[in-house]
Each structure stands twice: as C-alpha cells, then as structure tokens.
Write a protein that holds these residues in place. Structure first.
Motif, PDB file in Angstrom:
ATOM      1  N   ASP A 195     -15.994 -19.153  -1.303  1.00 58.48           N
ATOM      2  CA  ASP A 195     -16.559 -17.808  -1.284  1.00 58.48           C
ATOM      3  C   ASP A 195     -15.551 -16.754  -1.755  1.00 58.48           C
ATOM      4  OD1 ASP A 195     -15.111 -18.513   1.062  1.00 58.48           O
ATOM      5  OD2 ASP A 195     -15.864 -16.702   2.052  1.00 58.48           O
ATOM      6  N   ARG A 196     -14.305 -17.146  -1.917  1.00 57.15           N
ATOM      7  CA  ARG A 196     -13.287 -16.196  -2.351  1.00 57.15           C
ATOM      8  C   ARG A 196     -12.933 -16.339  -3.824  1.00 57.15           C
ATOM      9  NH1 ARG A 196      -9.085 -16.542   2.835  1.00 57.15           N
ATOM     10  NH2 ARG A 196     -10.536 -15.674   4.379  1.00 57.15           N
ATOM     11  N   ASP A 197     -13.637 -17.209  -4.529  1.00 56.15           N
ATOM     12  CA  ASP A 197     -13.307 -17.468  -5.922  1.00 56.15           C
ATOM     13  C   ASP A 197     -13.560 -16.250  -6.808  1.00 56.15           C
ATOM     14  OD1 ASP A 197     -12.514 -19.970  -5.267  1.00 56.15           O
ATOM     15  OD2 ASP A 197     -14.345 -20.984  -5.942  1.00 56.15           O
ATOM     16  N   ALA A 198     -14.623 -15.474  -6.529  1.00 56.45           N
ATOM     17  CA  ALA A 198     -14.923 -14.308  -7.364  1.00 56.45           C
ATOM     18  C   ALA A 198     -13.807 -13.272  -7.269  1.00 56.45           C
ATOM     19  CB  ALA A 198     -16.258 -13.690  -6.937  1.00 56.45           C
ATOM     20  N   LEU A 199     -13.328 -13.010  -6.051  1.00 54.51           N
ATOM     21  CA  LEU A 199     -12.212 -12.078  -5.881  1.00 54.51           C
ATOM     22  C   LEU A 199     -10.962 -12.615  -6.565  1.00 54.51           C
ATOM     23  CD1 LEU A 199     -10.839  -9.612  -4.611  1.00 54.51           C
ATOM     24  CD2 LEU A 199     -10.481 -10.977  -2.536  1.00 54.51           C
ATOM     25  N   ALA A 200     -10.731 -13.923  -6.455  1.00 51.08           N
ATOM     26  CA  ALA A 200      -9.561 -14.517  -7.092  1.00 51.08           C
ATOM     27  C   ALA A 200      -9.620 -14.364  -8.606  1.00 51.08           C
ATOM     28  CB  ALA A 200      -9.450 -15.987  -6.709  1.00 51.08           C
ATOM     29  N   ALA A 201     -10.809 -14.478  -9.180  1.00 48.33           N
ATOM     30  CA  ALA A 201     -10.955 -14.322 -10.634  1.00 48.33           C
ATOM     31  C   ALA A 201     -10.618 -12.894 -11.058  1.00 48.33           C
ATOM     32  CB  ALA A 201     -12.372 -14.695 -11.053  1.00 48.33           C
ATOM     33  N   LEU A 299     -12.308  -0.240 -14.441  1.00 51.24           N
ATOM     34  CA  LEU A 299     -11.041  -0.594 -13.810  1.00 51.24           C
ATOM     35  C   LEU A 299     -10.767   0.219 -12.553  1.00 51.24           C
ATOM     36  CD1 LEU A 299      -8.570  -1.178 -16.794  1.00 51.24           C
ATOM     37  CD2 LEU A 299      -9.790  -2.864 -15.411  1.00 51.24           C
ATOM     38  N   ASN A 300     -11.521   1.283 -12.353  1.00 50.39           N
ATOM     39  CA  ASN A 300     -11.350   2.075 -11.141  1.00 50.39           C
ATOM     40  C   ASN A 300     -12.214   1.578  -9.990  1.00 50.39           C
ATOM     41  OD1 ASN A 300      -9.362   4.069 -11.850  1.00 50.39           O
ATOM     42  ND2 ASN A 300     -10.881   4.974 -13.233  1.00 50.39           N
ATOM     43  N   ALA A 301     -12.911   0.470 -10.193  1.00 52.34           N
ATOM     44  CA  ALA A 301     -13.687  -0.146  -9.111  1.00 52.34           C
ATOM     45  C   ALA A 301     -12.754  -0.952  -8.210  1.00 52.34           C
ATOM     46  CB  ALA A 301     -14.769  -1.043  -9.699  1.00 52.34           C
ATOM     47  N   ARG A 302     -13.155  -1.094  -6.952  1.00 45.47           N
ATOM     48  CA  ARG A 302     -12.360  -1.854  -5.995  1.00 45.47           C
ATOM     49  C   ARG A 302     -12.468  -3.348  -6.271  1.00 45.47           C
ATOM     50  NH1 ARG A 302      -8.833   1.361  -3.020  1.00 45.47           N
ATOM     51  NH2 ARG A 302      -9.834   3.388  -2.751  1.00 45.47           N
ATOM     52  N   LEU A 303     -11.399  -4.063  -6.055  1.00 47.02           N
ATOM     53  CA  LEU A 303     -11.408  -5.506  -6.232  1.00 47.02           C
ATOM     54  C   LEU A 303     -12.384  -6.139  -5.249  1.00 47.02           C
ATOM     55  CD1 LEU A 303      -7.569  -6.056  -6.598  1.00 47.02           C
ATOM     56  CD2 LEU A 303      -9.277  -6.577  -8.351  1.00 47.02           C
ATOM     57  N   GLY A 304     -13.305  -6.929  -5.770  1.00 48.35           N
ATOM     58  CA  GLY A 304     -14.291  -7.590  -4.929  1.00 48.35           C
ATOM     59  C   GLY A 304     -15.284  -6.640  -4.311  1.00 48.35           C
ATOM     60  N   GLY A 305     -15.282  -5.375  -4.735  1.00 46.61           N
ATOM     61  CA  GLY A 305     -16.180  -4.396  -4.147  1.00 46.61           C
ATOM     62  C   GLY A 305     -15.863  -4.046  -2.714  1.00 46.61           C
ATOM     63  N   ASP A 306     -14.668  -4.412  -2.234  1.00 48.49           N
ATOM     64  CA  ASP A 306     -14.265  -4.180  -0.847  1.00 48.49           C
ATOM     65  C   ASP A 306     -13.425  -2.912  -0.778  1.00 48.49           C
ATOM     66  OD1 ASP A 306     -13.318  -4.232   1.757  1.00 48.49           O
ATOM     67  OD2 ASP A 306     -13.129  -6.406   1.791  1.00 48.49           O
ATOM     68  N   ALA A 307     -13.801  -1.993   0.091  1.00 50.50           N
ATOM     69  CA  ALA A 307     -13.121  -0.700   0.179  1.00 50.50           C
ATOM     70  C   ALA A 307     -11.673  -0.825   0.627  1.00 50.50           C
ATOM     71  CB  ALA A 307     -13.882   0.231   1.137  1.00 50.50           C
ATOM     72  N   LYS A 308     -11.329  -1.925   1.285  1.00 49.33           N
ATOM     73  CA  LYS A 308      -9.948  -2.074   1.768  1.00 49.33           C
ATOM     74  C   LYS A 308      -9.010  -2.582   0.681  1.00 49.33           C
ATOM     75  CE  LYS A 308      -9.960  -6.809   3.637  1.00 49.33           C
ATOM     76  NZ  LYS A 308     -11.297  -7.212   3.173  1.00 49.33           N
ATOM     77  N   TRP A 335      -3.230  -7.534  -2.845  1.00 42.18           N
ATOM     78  CA  TRP A 335      -4.353  -6.716  -3.306  1.00 42.18           C
ATOM     79  C   TRP A 335      -4.855  -5.765  -2.211  1.00 42.18           C
ATOM     80  CZ3 TRP A 335      -3.963 -11.987  -3.226  1.00 42.18           C
ATOM     81  CH2 TRP A 335      -4.566 -12.654  -2.156  1.00 42.18           C
ATOM     82  N   CYS A 336      -4.381  -5.958  -0.985  1.00 42.64           N
ATOM     83  CA  CYS A 336      -4.712  -5.022   0.101  1.00 42.64           C
ATOM     84  C   CYS A 336      -3.574  -4.051   0.380  1.00 42.64           C
ATOM     85  CB  CYS A 336      -5.025  -5.785   1.393  1.00 42.64           C
ATOM     86  SG  CYS A 336      -6.449  -6.876   1.283  1.00 42.64           S
ATOM     87  N   GLU A 337      -2.466  -4.175  -0.345  1.00 39.95           N
ATOM     88  CA  GLU A 337      -1.282  -3.363  -0.065  1.00 39.95           C
ATOM     89  C   GLU A 337      -1.534  -1.911  -0.460  1.00 39.95           C
ATOM     90  OE1 GLU A 337       2.162  -1.962   1.095  1.00 39.95           O
ATOM     91  OE2 GLU A 337       1.417  -3.965   1.510  1.00 39.95           O
ATOM     92  N   ARG A 338      -1.207  -0.989   0.463  1.00 38.38           N
ATOM     93  CA  ARG A 338      -1.476   0.421   0.214  1.00 38.38           C
ATOM     94  C   ARG A 338      -0.222   1.204  -0.152  1.00 38.38           C
ATOM     95  NH1 ARG A 338      -6.326   0.320  -0.961  1.00 38.38           N
ATOM     96  NH2 ARG A 338      -6.303   2.596  -0.798  1.00 38.38           N
ATOM     97  N   SER A 339       0.923   0.519  -0.300  1.00 33.72           N
ATOM     98  CA  SER A 339       2.156   1.270  -0.543  1.00 33.72           C
ATOM     99  C   SER A 339       2.186   1.899  -1.931  1.00 33.72           C
ATOM    100  CB  SER A 339       3.376   0.360  -0.365  1.00 33.72           C
ATOM    101  OG  SER A 339       3.363  -0.663  -1.333  1.00 33.72           O
TER     102      SER A 339
END
Length: 742
Positions: A195-201, A299-308, A335-339
């Motif tokens: 289920d994580r393959d799409a985000l990985a791509a 390119l300004n969309a969130r990865l995987g459509g996840d807001a985090k 990909w979740c790093e906010r720094s």
C-alpha cells in the motif's frame, strides 16, 4: 577514521558497530572524518594530534583510496586536497600507538595491490605497531583484537543510533541528507507493504530529479527566485538584496558576506551573481515554474496527498541542497521532515505574505547570545532584565536552547520591535534569516573600539532603523556613518553582590600585600588590551618591592591567535618567570568568582588602546575599587579625575592585521608609560585619595548604570517612538541569568 553517513554502506555500518562494541567493553572512541565536510567528531587535518590519550588508530582504507569527489569537476583541486590529507594521515600514523587497517570488502585487483603496498610501507615504517584486518572481518572480531575479549554483537540500527548521538554532540549542525539516505529509508518503509508503493514511486521520482539537478543550476535557480521576490520583501530585506552600484550582478548581501569573511549558510549561499543568467536544464525549468506558479503547479502537491508530507518541490530542493539533519527520524522518513521550511524558498508562502508585513506579535524580539560566555551575552541579559523591570513583553530569539518566552507584560507594544545584541557584521545575516517576511522596527545595540568603522559594518547601518550605543565614544562614531539617530543608552551593571563575601576567600592575598589587577578577554585582541604596558609600568613603579603584586587574569588563547600579533602574552610569561610578583592566570571564571577577584584588588589597571565601553573598569568602580585607565574611548564616560586615575596618551595609526576587520585610517591610543607609572605610584602613595575617588565612582555607577535607570531609558525611547501602549495588570518577566564566564 572513515565515513559515517548513516547510509547503510559497509564502512559506516561497520564503524558504528565497532564504536558501540568498544563502548560496551569500556573503551572510549572518537570518530575522525577523512573529508572536510564529513559528519564526525574531528577532521583529519594538520592540527589533529594523538596527544589526548589515544592509544590506537583504526583506519578504513576505503576512505583513503577511494575519496569522494576526485572524479568530479575541479579534480586538480580535489587531488591536491586528497594528497594533503594523506600527508596529515602519515604524520598521525608516525605518532605513538597501535595502528589497525581495515581493508575494503570487495576491492578490485588494483585496489588490492594498493592496500598491500600501503600496508607493507607502514610495516616498514612503524614495525609491529601495525595490524591489518580484511574487509570481511566482523566488528566483534576487530573489537576483540583491540580490547582482548569478544563482545556480544549489537543490531546495526542500535549501533547507528548510538554513534549518531555521539557524533552529534561534537557536530551539532548534523549530517547532510542525500539521495542514498532516502533510498535506504524507502526500502525500510515499503518492506512488505504494497500500500506504500505509490508514495515510494513519487519519492523516487523526486530523488531522480534532485540527482539530475547540478549544483550550479540549483544555486542559479534559488538565486533567481530570491532576487525576483525582492519587491515583496520588507525595506531592510530590499536593501540587502539590492544590486551593488559597482557590480549590478551582485547583491549587497553577498558582497557583505565576502567583506565580513563569514561563511554563507542556507539561502545566503545562493545569492551569487556568477552564472545567474545561465540557461537551465528541463528539470531546472520545471522547478522554476513550480516556484513561480505557487499552488497551481503539480510539484507543489503534497507527496502521497498527505498533509504531513513535504511537497514534491520541497523534497527535490531539500535533496539538492543536501540539508543538514539533526535527528534519526529525519533519515528514517525524510519526506515528513519539516526542517526545510517552505518560507525559505517556497514562493507560495512569500506570496501569502503580500500585504501582511509586520504580522509579528507586538512584542519586543530580543536577538543575541544567551550562552553566558561573552560580553554580547552580558548585554543580552542586561536588556532582558531591563525590559522585565519595565514590564515590556519580550521574546528571545537566539541560537541557544532557550525558551522563546512570550509573556504579557504590564506594558504592550503597538508594533513589533527587534533589538539586536550582535556584532554589526552579523546583523544583516540575522535579519535576513529571521525577518525576511516581516517588518519589525530594527534596533541595533552596537559597539566598536576604533575611531573608524570597517566595511563589514556598513550594510547593517543601511538595514537598521535605529542604533543604541553604550558610550559617547561609540555614539559619535556611529553617528558619523548612520543617517538616522544614534541614541546613547549606556548600560546596566548586574553584579552578584550577595555571593561576594562567600567567594572572597578564594582570592585572599598575603597580609600586607597590595594587589594590582589587570583583567581582559584575550579573544578580544591582546594588542588592543595592551597588558604588557601594565607589566612594564608595574616594574618601573615598584622596583625591588615585595609588598606589591600584579595579577593578570585573561582567558586562554590558542597559539598563533590573530589577536596577539605582538606576542605580548609570551613576553609577559617570560617576565613573570623572572619576577615572582607578577602572575598570569589564563582561565575562564564564573561571573561571581570574577567579581570576587576584582573586589580583592587594591586597584584595577586598564592600559587599553581602545574600548567600546570598558566592562572591567566599570565592574571595578561598581565594586568601589580604584581604577587606573587610559583616558580614551568608552571608559571616559565614567573614568574621570573625580572617579578614577586617567592616564594620558597619544593617538597612533592601528597597524595592519591588528584588527579583526581591515579598518583603514583607524587610530588608537598609545598610553604614556611614564604617566601610567606615576599613576600606579599615586594610588600606592595616597590611598585615601584612591578610596575617595573609588567611592565617587561607585556612586556614579549605582545611579547612572543601574537596572532601573536602564529600564527608564528603554521605556522613554519606546514611548517617544509611540510604540508603548497602556499598562496592564500582572507582570511576568523573563528568567534571570545570574552567571557569566569571562
């Protein structure tokens, strides 16, 4: 010695396990990096030594024979640096102690030949001190050879975490993230999870784009973006991004960074004119479009459509920038790093700030050093206490791990104000990094010692709205170069009077001995503090007498420091070796102990050539100790014929390389040695006069340089500017700093 990038590569994993296992059997270790940007506790360079108790040097040969970057552009410079580091390594090897080489796991025939030749050469030079392990040796086997017993193996992830934390203590900026880190994180994240393959791509596509973007293209891309966003910036930012009249391709800020000799960091590294108009590759043009079109670009969309998660754009730029990360979590799911904050490079954030400049809360934003180890930190806490006394809401903005503290005071501001307790050469960078999208009223609390300003201070004067200074000398100096008003604010002295009696026993002198004391911070320039003049005058004033002593308290100074071009400290050490009455004590003391030392003296001597304010003469007067001081620059405000013993001088040109920044035309005071000798005798011959003047000086400092008076000066100026609102019930002030090392 090796590479420790947490990529899961053989060397880094092996080294992490070796270090962890050594720690388990009670042997401490230190990570040494081969390259200049390695994530490590120490770098291999000409100054690295094994004199600190090191008994064994473990070297991973892969890092020596396959250094990173030798096949890239500028290979001649890379090879020259590589050969220099090899020479440093050989010098380190020649020192005493065991040497253990760990070969490569799967070397080519040529690399194997190099390893054997290198090992034979080392055995010839160092004999039985040299040992070797193959690249397939287990960490436990290496540790058994070093410590004499087999340790229990530890999991790789545990070893990496412990090693990362160990290195982070010595390298707090962290490790640069790379595409290799992301690929390793993806492999662990998607293991057994379809289920994580799409985000990985999506993440993999970002990694590929980042690898296709060259460093020059990335600098050009960010530089273009920042410079074209100038019209949206506050006035201070527009000034620092404005082109130089002499070179329109270069911004004021980049020119300032070169003049100030400061290493560029973060976005400042991309404000370079070189190649700004170069053609971009398709990937770079796609990124430029994403920067310009805000949220409309894919390119300004969130990865995987996840807001985090980061946006695709931020992920690419984070990898292209090789952002420093300070937590293991950042490497496990980058990909979740906010720094890598979007307000650094994301134009969508910049566009959202249009018309909202000045959106900061109406507090006083206090910038500075809160480390309790410098004069600047003393100024920082002085203002913090003064605003607390005035009941003005204050927010701390500093690099130290300090609660930002956002209280409500009894007095509120109508607009945000930023007060900077930094050197003027640092202020443009601080404003750019901290207030790029808001517009507080910028005030600099500035000091400088000479009668001319260096070029490194000029840009700060253009960006600041107002300047506060502690002395008449600095007021005249900055007013000659600043278009606005320079306000004389003086200072407040905060002395730990209650602790002095308890600490006095540490500095007791022998009965009948009169102590002359000289205090200075050697890092502020020994030549400017001029301690040798006091030594010469002391010997001339009291030849052969045994009832006097001269105690010279300084801070430790490394050999060859720029601040002692005349070699005064070495001369003083030589004199002290022949004159037992003269003692040199290079040590950092907590502020209460320093005050106790000053209180133990019969007189404080300050033969300075230039001072912006003069902390040590002011401390002595506040403690009721007679002061003998050069009658020049900052201390003249409180060291007069009524309160102290001023010494005459002549103005002379400051020699080259005697100032931290080139300051053409600057002059300083060369003290009159005969008059200084006379003043030291005068304090000794007329103790009642000395005590009376010291008492008058103490009264002056108690009134004019008190915390209440400083709070009144701050309050009066903010009221004059119209920034202070009504008083409110309840007052919560910032925490009080009560110690300082000098």
């Amino acid at each position: 010695m090796g590479n420790f990038p947490l990529t899961g590569a053989n060397v880094s994993s092996h080294a992490a396990q070796v270090a962890t296992l050594l720690d388990r059997i009670g042997i401490s270790s230190r990570f040494i990096g081969y390259g200049p940007r390695s994530f490590c506790e120490a770098h291999l360079n000409a100054k690295l030594s094994r004199d600190d108790g090191c008994t064994c040097l473990v070297i991973y040969l892969r890092c020596v024979f396959r250094p990173h970057g030798l096949a890239q552009a500028g290979f001649l410079r890379q090879w020259r640096a590589h050969l220099f580091r090899v020479a440093c390594l050989l010098r380190l090897i020649r020192q005493d102690g065991r040497i253990v080489f760990i070969g490569q796991r799967a070397p080519s025939a040529f690399e194997k030949m190099l390893e054997l030749a290198f090992f034979a050469l080392m055995r010839l030079c160092c004999g039985s001190r040299v040992q070797a392990h193959s690249g397939t040796a287990t960490p436990a086997g290496v540790v058994a050879g070093l410590g004499g017993r087999w340790p229990k193996p530890v999991p790789i992830h545990v070893a990496e975490e412990l090693s990362f934390q160990q290195i982070l203590r010595a390298c707090p900026e962290g490790q640069r993230i790379s595409p290799t880190h992301v690929r390793r994180a993806l492999a662990a994240y998607t293991l057994g999870r379809d289920d994580r393959d799409a985000l990985a791509a999506e993440i993999s596509a970002c990694v590929e784009r980042a690898e296709q973007l060259s460093g020059d293209e990335f600098r050009c891309l960010i530089g273009r973006h920042l410079l074209t966003a100038e019209d949206l910036a506050p006035a201070a930012i527009r000034k620092c991004l404005a082109p130089l009249p002499s070179d329109p391709r270069q911004s004021q800020l980049t020119a300032h960074m070169k003049v100030a000799g400061r290493a560029s960091r973060d976005v400042l590294d991309y404000l370079r004119p070189e190649g700004m108009d170069r053609p971009l590759s398709p990937v770079a043009r796609e990124l430029e479009a994403a920067l310009t079109k805000s949220s409309d670009h894919p390119l300004n969309a969130r990865l995987g459509g996840d807001a985090k998660n980061l946006t695709h754009l931020n992920m690419i730029l984070m990898l292209a920038h090789r952002r420093h990360m300070t937590t293991l979590a950042a490497f496990r799911q980058p990909w979740c790093e906010r720094s890598w904050a979007s307000d650094v490079i994301d134009r969508s954030h910049l566009m959202s700030c249009r018309g909202k400049l000045g959106h900061l809360p109406p507090h006083l934003h206090l910038h500075g050093d809160a480390s309790l180890s410098t004069g600047l930190s003393l100024n920082f806490w002085m203002s913090a206490r003064a605003f607390q006394t005035a009941g003005i809401a204050t927010r701390f903005v500093c690099q130290d791990k300090l609660d930002p503290f956002l209280p409500r005071g009894t007095r509120e501001l109508s607009q945000p104000v930023a007060l900077y307790h930094h050197n003027a050469d640092q202020i443009p960078e601080v404003i750019f990094n901290r207030h790029r999208f808001d517009a507080p009223y910028h005030i600099g609390f500035l000091l400088w010692e000479f009668d001319q300003l260096p070029a490194a201070h000029r840009l700060a004067l253009e960006m600041l709205d107002e300047i506060w200074v502690p002395s008449v000398f600095t007021q005249r100096l900055y007013q000659s170069a600043f278009q606005g008003k320079v306000r004389l604010m003086r200072k407040a002295l905060m002395l730990p009077r209650g602790a002095l009696p308890r600490l006095a026993s540490q500095w007791q002198k022998a009965a009948g001995i009169k102590r002359y004391l000289l205090c200075f911070d050697a890092h502020s320039s020994v030549a400017r503090k001029n301690p040798l003049a006091a030594v010469r005058a002391f010997q001339a004033a009291f030849p052969g007498r045994r009832d006097v002593e001269l105690l010279i308290k300084s801070t430790p100074l490394p050999t060859g420091h720029w601040g002692d071009p005349e070699g005064q400290l070495a001369t003083i050490q030589d004199i002290a070796g022949r004159d037992v009455r003269i003692r040199l004590q290079p040590a950092r003391l907590p502020f209460p102990q320093l005050c106790a030392l000053i209180a133990s003296a019969d007189a404080l001597v300050s033969p300075h050539r230039a001072e912006g304010f003069g902390y040590f003469p002011s401390f002595a007067l506040a403690l009721g100790i007679p002061v003998i001081s050069t009658d020049y620059s900052g201390p003249r405000d409180f060291c007069t014929e009524q309160t102290a013993f001023p010494v005459s001088y002549t103005l002379e040109r400051v020699p080259r390389h005697h100032a931290i920044f080139p300051t053409p035309g600057a002059r300083w005071a060369e003290i009159d040695h005969a008059h200084l000798t006379h003043r030291m005798r005068e304090v000794d011959d007329f103790p009642e006069t000395a005590r009376r003047r010291a008492a008058d000086g103490k009264a002056l400092m108690k009134f004019e340089y008190s915390l209440d008076m400083q709070a009144r000066r701050y309050t009066a100026r903010l009221e004059e500017l119209g920034f202070l609102q009504r008083e409110m019930a309840g007052c919560h002030g910032p925490p009080v700093a009560n110690s300082e090392s000098c």
